[in-house]
Scaffold this active site. Structure first.
Site, PDB file in Angstrom:
ATOM      1  CE  LYS A 210      -3.528   2.248   2.784  1.00  0.00           C
ATOM      2  NZ  LYS A 210      -4.429   2.152   3.918  1.00  0.00           N
ATOM      3  CD  GLU A 216       9.264  -5.974   7.403  1.00  0.00           C
ATOM      4  OE1 GLU A 216       9.024  -4.840   6.919  1.00  0.00           O
ATOM      5  OE2 GLU A 216       8.951  -6.306   8.561  1.00  0.00           O
ATOM      6  N   GLY A 271      -4.836  -1.988   5.151  1.00  0.00           N
ATOM      7  CA  GLY A 271      -3.998  -3.104   4.678  1.00  0.00           C
ATOM      8  C   GLY A 271      -4.652  -4.462   4.911  1.00  0.00           C
ATOM      9  NE  ARG A 272      -6.411  -4.232  11.093  1.00  0.00           N
ATOM     10  CZ  ARG A 272      -5.725  -3.099  11.253  1.00  0.00           C
ATOM     11  NH1 ARG A 272      -4.573  -2.930  10.627  1.00  0.00           N
ATOM     12  NH2 ARG A 272      -6.181  -2.136  12.022  1.00  0.00           N
ATOM     13  CD  GLU A 357      -1.733  -4.885  11.531  1.00  0.00           C
ATOM     14  OE1 GLU A 357      -0.599  -5.362  11.586  1.00  0.00           O
ATOM     15  OE2 GLU A 357      -2.262  -4.526  10.460  1.00  0.00           O
ATOM     16  CG  HIS A 388      -4.680 -36.649  16.621  1.00  0.00           C
ATOM     17  ND1 HIS A 388      -4.918 -37.856  17.260  1.00  0.00           N
ATOM     18  CD2 HIS A 388      -5.658 -36.500  15.695  1.00  0.00           C
ATOM     19  CE1 HIS A 388      -5.978 -38.416  16.711  1.00  0.00           C
ATOM     20  NE2 HIS A 388      -6.452 -37.615  15.765  1.00  0.00           N
ATOM     21  CE  LYS A 516       5.662  -1.241   9.521  1.00  0.00           C
ATOM     22  NZ  LYS A 516       4.738  -0.538   8.646  1.00  0.00           N
TER      23      LYS A 516
HETATM   24  O1  F6P Z   1       1.971  -4.624   9.819  1.00  0.00           O
HETATM   25  C1  F6P Z   1       1.688  -3.275   9.667  1.00  0.00           C
HETATM   26  C2  F6P Z   1       1.222  -3.000   8.309  1.00  0.00           C
HETATM   27  O2  F6P Z   1       1.081  -1.634   8.224  1.00  0.00           O
HETATM   28  C3  F6P Z   1      -0.076  -3.728   7.982  1.00  0.00           C
HETATM   29  O3  F6P Z   1      -1.197  -3.109   8.471  1.00  0.00           O
HETATM   30  C4  F6P Z   1      -0.009  -3.796   6.518  1.00  0.00           C
HETATM   31  O4  F6P Z   1      -0.918  -4.728   6.040  1.00  0.00           O
HETATM   32  C5  F6P Z   1       1.430  -4.168   6.313  1.00  0.00           C
HETATM   33  O5  F6P Z   1       2.110  -3.430   7.309  1.00  0.00           O
HETATM   34  C6  F6P Z   1       2.000  -3.922   4.960  1.00  0.00           C
HETATM   35  O6  F6P Z   1       1.963  -2.583   4.583  1.00  0.00           O
HETATM   36  P1  F6P Z   1       2.168  -2.144   3.087  1.00  0.00           P
HETATM   37  O7  F6P Z   1       1.096  -2.754   2.266  1.00  0.00           O
HETATM   38  O8  F6P Z   1       2.114  -0.658   3.090  1.00  0.00           O
HETATM   39  O9  F6P Z   1       3.533  -2.640   2.641  1.00  0.00           O
END
Ligand code: F6P
Length: 553
Positions: A210, A216, A271-272, A357, A388, A516
Site C-alpha cells: 500500500k 521488508e 492493509g488487512r 491488529e 491430536h 519498525k
Molecule cells: O503490519 C503493519 C502493516 O502496516 C499492515 O497493516 C499492513 O498490512 C502491512 O504493514 C504492509 O503494509 P504495506 O502494504 O504498506 O507494505
C-alpha cells in the site's frame, strides 16, 4: 459515548453472569428440549448455505437478549451504517473505512469527500481483468516470449495474508500450469528458497505494498529485481516482469514499474482489509477474474446480510457478542478457529492479523485507557490435526477457550470414506466439548471395559470431562470462492462489531509502527559494526554478543 461498563445492558449482563456462570450446557439443552422452539432453532442462523449453530454456548434466552441489547445500546447499527456510507470512522488516521465498497456488486454510489468512488473501483477491476486474461491466455508473455507460469507476490501483512489465504484455499480453481508464490519475510531464506523454484523468463513479480515503503517488501523487491537482472542480463525486461499494487505510484515509478503495470487502490482501504482491492491481483492471476469476482460476490452477500439482518439473526453480530461474552465475562484470553478443511490451513494466520491488529488496543476512541479486556489472542489449526495436538487442553485443561469449528459438507477430493470420517470428528468434538463426561458415565464405561474395582477408583478422576466448553459450528456446502468471500467478510464484520462495542478504533496499527521505528535505529548501529551502549543493558549485551558472533548482512 457512555462508558461501556456503565451501559445498562452491560450492568445487566454482569448481574446475569453471576446467575448463569455455573450452569451447565447439558442442563440448558435439557431445559430447552421442553420449550416450543428448540434450542437449535433459537440459537442458529443462516446466510446463503452458511449455517451458524451457536446453540452450544453458555447462554440462555436471557443472555442472548441482553447481548443483543448491548449491541443496540453500543450503537452497532449506526456505526455500521457510518462505515458503509464512507464516514471517516478511522479517527486516528482521519479516513473512511471502505473495503465494503470494493465488493459493492450492486454498484450503488459510495461517496468519499463528495466523489462517488465506484467508477474508480470498477476501472481497476476492469484493468485487473484485462491484464490477468492476457497473462493467463498467453498473450502477455515474458521478455523472451515464454509463457508466464509463476507469479511471485512480494508483500507483507495485509499485502500478503489475504491473497495468500485465498490462493491456498481455492487451489482447486487454479489454472493448470499457473503457480503462485508468496514472499513476505525479510529473512532472506524466504525469497531465496522461492527463487530456486522459478525461472526469470516465465515469472511475474507483483510488488504489493500500500505504502511502497515497507522495509521488508522493498528489500525483497530489490533483491528479486537484482536476481532477475543478473540472470537475464536484461535490465529493460524488468518492466515486463514486475508490476506493482500500491497507492504510492511515485515510488513504484522510481522502482522501474511502468504506469500501465500499476494497479491502484486508495488510502480508505486498510492493509488487512485490502484483499478485495488490487491487492487481490495474484488471486485473479491464479484463479481467474471470474473466480475473483465470485469471491467479491460472496463478500457482498455477507455485507448485505450484516447490513439488513436483525441483530438476533445477524451472523457477524452474534459471533462478536459471543466473543465479548467469553472475553469480558468469563475472562477467556484467546479465541480459537478450527477449520476442518486442509485448504483453509492459512485461515488462522489471516485472522490473526485481521483481529489482533484491529482490536489489540488499550486506548478508547476518546483517547482514554480502557478498564476492560479488548481483543483476544486468535489462534487455530486445521481439523483433525488439532485434535491430536492441543485438544486435550480444550477437553480437560483449566483455561477457557471458545472455539469456532468450520467445515464444508462436501469435499473437493473425495477419497473412500475419509471426508465422512472428518465430518464425524467435527460433530463429535463440539458435542464432547459441550456435554463432557460425568463421573457416572465414566464409571459405567470403565466397568463395561472390565476394569477391576480398585483400578476404577484410581483412574476415574482422569476419565471425567467437565464439558461446558463453548463452540460455534459453521457448516456450509462447499468451499468455493463465493463461500470463502462470505466467510472472510463475516469475520471482518465480527471484528468491527467488537471494536465498536469496546469503543476502540479497529482501523489503525500504531503499535506496529513503533517496532519498525526502533528496528531502523538498531539497524544503523548494526551496520556500523561497533559495540553499542545506546540501549538498555539487555539490548546492548544482545547486540554486542551478536557482533562477536560475526553476524551476516
Ligand atoms: O503490519 C503493519 C502493516 O502496516 C499492515 O497493516 C499492513 O498490512 C502491512 O504493514 C504492509 O503494509 P504495506 O502494504 O504498506 O507494505
Amino acid at each position: 459515548m457512555q462508558k461501556l461498563t456503565e451501559l445498562s445492558s452491560w450492568k445487566a449482563l454482569e448481574a446475569h453472569f453471576e446467575q448463569i456462570k455455573d450452569v451447565h450446557m447439558r442442563d440448558l439443552f435439557e431445559q430447552d428440549a421442553s420449550q416450543s422452539e428448540s434450542r437449535f432453532k433459537k440459537f442458529s442462523t443462516q446466510m446463503d448455505d452458511i449455517l451458524l449453530d451457536f446453540s452450544k454456548n453458555r447462554i440462555n434466552d436471557e443472555t442472548f437478549r441482553l447481548l443483543c441489547d448491548l449491541a443496540k445500546e453500543a450503537d452497532v447499527e449506526q456505526w455500521r451504517d457510518q462505515m458503509y456510507s464512507g464516514e471517516p470512522i478511522n479517527i486516528s488516521e482521519f479516513r473512511p473505512v471502505l473495503h465494503t465498497a470494493l465488493r459493492n456488486r450492486s454498484n450503488s454510489p459510495v461517496y468519499v469527500d463528495g466523489e462517488n468512488v465506484m467508477p474508480k473501483i470498477n476501472r481497476v477491476l476492469a484493468q485487473i481483468r484485462y491484464f490477468t486474461e492476457r497473462v493467463r491466455g498467453g498473450h502477455l508473455r515474458g521478455y523472451s516470449g515464454h509463457l508466464i507460469t509463476d507469479v511471485v507476490n512480494i508483500g507483507i501483512g495485509g499485502s500478503d495474508l489475504g491473497p495468500h489465504v485465498v490462493c491456498d484455499s481455492m487451489k482447486p480453481y487454479a489454472q493448470r500450469g499457473m503457480n503462485v508464490h508468496f514472499v513476505s519475510n525479510v529473512d532472506p531464506t524466504h525469497l531465496t528458497e522461492i527463487l530456486k523454484s522459478v525461472k526469470p523468463e516465465s515469472t511475474l513479480f507483483i510488488i504489493s505494498s500500500k505504502t511502497f515503503t515497507t522495509q521488508e517488501t522493498m528489500l525483497n523487491a530489490h533483491s528479486a529485481r537484482q536476481w532477475f537482472v543478473e540472470l537475464t542480463g536484461n535490465e529493460k525486461a524488468v518492466a515486463r516482469h514486475f508490476v506493482a499494487v500500491t497507492v504510492n505510484k511515485k515510488s513504484a515509478t522510481e522502482f522501474g514499474i511502468l504506469e500501465e503495470n500499476m494497479f491502484e487502490f486508495w488510502d480508505w482501504v486498510g492493509g488487512r482489509y485490502s484483499l478485495w482491492s488490487a491487492i487481490g491481483l495474484p488471486i485473479a492471476l491464479y484463479l481467474g477474474m471470474d473466480h475473483f469476482e465470485e469471491l467479491l460476490d460472496g463478500a457482498h452477500a455477507m455485507d448485505m446480510h450484516f447490513k439488513s439482518a436483525p441483530i438476533e439473526k445477524n451472523m457477524p453480530v452474534i459471533l462478536a457478542l459471543l466473543g465479548i461474552w467469553y472475553n469480558n465475562f468469563f475472562d477467556a484470553q484467546s479465541h480459537a478457529v478450527m477449520a476442518y478443511n486442509q485448504y483453509l490451513r492459512r485461515l488462522p494466520a489471516y485472522l490473526q492479523q485481521l483481529d489482533m491488529e484491529s482490536n489489540g488496543k488499550t486506548i478508547n476512541r476518546e483517547g482514554e485507557r480502557v478498564d476492560y479486556l479488548t481483543g483476544p489472542i486468535i489462534w487455530g489449526e486445521t481439523g483433525s490435526n488439532c485434535q491430536h495436538a492441543f485438544f486435550q487442553l480444550f477437553h480437560q485443561g483449566t483455561k477457557p477457550v471458545p472455539v469456532d469449528f468450520l467445515i464444508p459438507a462436501q469435499s473437493k477430493n473425495p477419497l473412500g470414506e475419509q471426508h465422512c470420517v472428518l465430518l464425524s470428528n467435527y460433530f463429535a468434538q463440539t458435542r464432547a466439548l459441550m456435554r463432557g463426561k460425568t463421573e457416572a458415565e465414566a464409571r459405567a464405561e470403565l466397568e463395561e471395559a472390565g476394569y477391576a474395582a480398585d483400578m476404577i477408583e484410581e483412574v476415574l478422576p482422569h476419565k471425567i470431562f467437565e464439558g461446558n466448553k463453548p463452540t460455534n459450528s459453521i457448516l456450509f456446502k462447499n468451499l468455493d470462492p463465493r463461500t470463502l468471500g462470505a466467510l472472510l467478510a463475516m469475520y471482518e464484520h465480527k471484528v468491527f462489531v467488537q471494536g465498536v462495542i469496546w469503543n476502540i478504533n479497529s482501523f489503525d496499527q500504531w503499535g506496529v509502527e513503533y517496532g519498525k521505528q526502533l528496528a531502523s535505529e538498531i539497524q544503523q548501529e548494526l551496520a556500523a559494526r561497533e559495540q553499542t551502549s545506546s540501549y538498555d543493558d539487555s539490548t546492548n549485551e544482545l547486540i554486542n554478543y551478536c557482533m562477536s558472533l560475526k553476524f551476516s548482512d
